[in-house]
Design an enzyme around this catalytic site. Structure first.
Site, short mmCIF file in Angstrom:
data_model
loop_
_atom_site.label_atom_id
_atom_site.label_comp_id
_atom_site.label_asym_id
_atom_site.label_seq_id
_atom_site.Cartn_x
_atom_site.Cartn_y
_atom_site.Cartn_z
CG HIS A 126 7.90 -4.11 -13.57
ND1 HIS A 126 7.03 -5.16 -13.78
CD2 HIS A 126 9.14 -4.62 -13.83
CE1 HIS A 126 7.70 -6.25 -14.13
NE2 HIS A 126 8.98 -5.95 -14.16
N GLY A 196 0.70 -14.10 -6.54
CA GLY A 196 -0.09 -13.40 -7.57
C GLY A 196 0.68 -12.95 -8.78
CB SER A 198 1.47 -14.92 -14.99
OG SER A 198 2.22 -13.82 -15.47
CD GLU A 224 -5.38 -18.84 -13.89
OE1 GLU A 224 -4.44 -18.85 -14.70
OE2 GLU A 224 -6.40 -18.16 -14.04
P1 OAD Z 1 -0.15 -11.19 -14.57
O1 OAD Z 1 -1.39 -10.45 -14.91
O2 OAD Z 1 0.70 -11.73 -15.66
O3 OAD Z 1 -0.52 -12.41 -13.64
C1 OAD Z 1 -1.41 -12.28 -12.57
C2 OAD Z 1 -1.39 -13.57 -11.78
O4 OAD Z 1 -2.18 -13.36 -10.62
C3 OAD Z 1 -1.98 -14.77 -12.52
O5 OAD Z 1 -1.09 -15.85 -12.39
C4 OAD Z 1 -3.29 -15.03 -11.79
O6 OAD Z 1 -3.61 -16.42 -11.75
C5 OAD Z 1 -2.96 -14.51 -10.40
N1 OAD Z 1 -4.12 -14.09 -9.61
C6 OAD Z 1 -5.31 -13.61 -10.01
N2 OAD Z 1 -6.08 -13.31 -8.96
C7 OAD Z 1 -5.37 -13.59 -7.84
C8 OAD Z 1 -5.60 -13.49 -6.45
N3 OAD Z 1 -6.76 -13.03 -5.96
N4 OAD Z 1 -4.62 -13.88 -5.59
C9 OAD Z 1 -3.44 -14.36 -6.08
N5 OAD Z 1 -3.16 -14.48 -7.38
C10 OAD Z 1 -4.10 -14.09 -8.25
O7 OAD Z 1 0.66 -10.21 -13.60
P2 OAD Z 1 2.22 -10.19 -13.28
O8 OAD Z 1 2.77 -11.55 -13.10
O9 OAD Z 1 2.38 -9.21 -12.20
O10 OAD Z 1 4.98 -5.50 -16.41
O11 OAD Z 1 2.79 -9.58 -14.62
C11 OAD Z 1 4.15 -9.30 -14.68
C12 OAD Z 1 4.38 -8.06 -15.48
O12 OAD Z 1 3.78 -8.21 -16.77
C13 OAD Z 1 3.71 -6.81 -14.93
O13 OAD Z 1 4.45 -6.19 -13.92
C14 OAD Z 1 3.65 -5.94 -16.11
C15 OAD Z 1 3.15 -6.95 -17.10
O14 OAD Z 1 3.49 -6.68 -18.36
C16 OAD Z 1 5.18 -4.34 -17.02
O15 OAD Z 1 4.27 -3.58 -17.29
C17 OAD Z 1 6.61 -4.05 -17.33
#
Ligand code: OAD
Length: 247
Positions: A126, A196, A198, A224
């Site tokens: 990204h 980490g 979603s 989660e």
């Molecule tokens: P999300 O914010 O959607 O998800 C974060 C995930 O991290 C969730 O499933 C949480 O449960 C988990 N989480 C939280 N704390 C944690 C920890 N300490 N250790 C492990 N996991 C933890 O983030 P992404 O999946 O990265 O894209 O989101 C994907 C994309 O959506 C991002 O890159 C961004 C966003 O829109 C763009 O901007 C194009």
């Protein structure tokens, strides 16, 4: 389906980790959460900026309508990230690079914290929040350059047109090279960690599916459950910064 929900690493995973040669790691915002970078989703919350959902302010449509507002959001995020250090999860993943002959790190994060921890050749799906790109000639600029960042002078020195954040916005294609490299590596993985994320945003969320289809052992690390949990061979419910250093 073989989902083991557990808080410690199984003997099977220990053994696979010891023997593995081709390891693929996909990370998302959760890997930076313990450094203090807010996630987009999770914990029942969705990020917003001035009341606008993040997928609206971070969208191709908003870039066309209101580039200054997009910059304001990304400037805010850079200001948050600037004061932040990599955590134990970033450091553990950086160590893994030395350990496996064929190691691939694919991140959806734009914060640059994997590189700050010492990871090399990171596939940044990204983009990177520390880069700007000219909307016209494509020239790239390092926003760690204090002078440029302080002036917030977001015009291209080459052609005078506007600069935009060099990140992928909703409604935009992923950088082709990064996507192709990630697919090739996912197709040859023996062991795949999903940390980490979603797992809601494609194509990133598809890499573990690709790896699974070729027989890789899939491990999710997340406090989660996610839509990928059922596909995984093991789900370790916990924080990346606490679990990854245990390997
Ligand atoms: P999300 O914010 O959607 O998800 C974060 C995930 O991290 C969730 O499933 C949480 O449960 C988990 N989480 C939280 N704390 C944690 C920890 N300490 N250790 C492990 N996991 C933890 O983030 P992404 O999946 O990265 O894209 O989101 C994907 C994309 O959506 C991002 O890159 C961004 C966003 O829109 C763009 O901007 C194009």
């Amino acid at each position: 389906m073989n989902v083991n929900q557990q808080t410690v690493i199984s003997d099977e995973l220990c053994e696979r980790f010891r023997r593995a040669r081709r390891v693929f790691v996909l990370t998302g915002a959760g890997v930076s959460a313990e450094s203090g970078v807010p996630t987009f989703r999770g914990g029942g919350q969705t990020a917003a900026w001035k009341g606008m959902p993040f997928d609206k302010i971070s969208s191709a449509g908003m870039l066309e309508r209101n580039l200054p507002e997009v910059w304001e959001w990304f400037n805010y995020r850079r200001d948050v990230i600037e004061k932040i250090e990599p955590n134990a999860a970033h450091h553990a993943i950086a160590r893994w690079q030395q350990r496996f002959p064929d190691f691939t790190l694919v991140t959806q994060n734009v914060d640059g914290l994997h590189e700050a921890a010492g990871s090399k050749d990171v596939i940044e799906l990204h983009g990177n929040i520390w880069r700007a790109r000219c909307i016209s000639c494509g020239a790239k600029y390092n926003l760690r350059d204090k002078e440029r960042a302080a002036a917030r002078d977001f015009t291209c020195a080459e052609c005078g047109n506007y600069l935009r954040p060099d990140v992928v916005l909703f409604g935009e294609m992923l950088p082709v090279g990064a996507l192709d490299r990630a697919v090739v590596k996912a197709k040859s993985a023996e062991l795949c960690f999903v940390v980490g994320t979603s797992a809601l945003v494609y194509p990133a969320a598809g890499f573990p599916e690709i790896a699974k289809a070729v027989g890789a052992y899939i491990v999710e690390i997340n406090p989660e459950p996610t839509p990928l949990s059922d596909l995984c061979d093991e789900v370790i419910q916990g924080k990346a910064g606490e679990i990854l250093p245990l390997f």
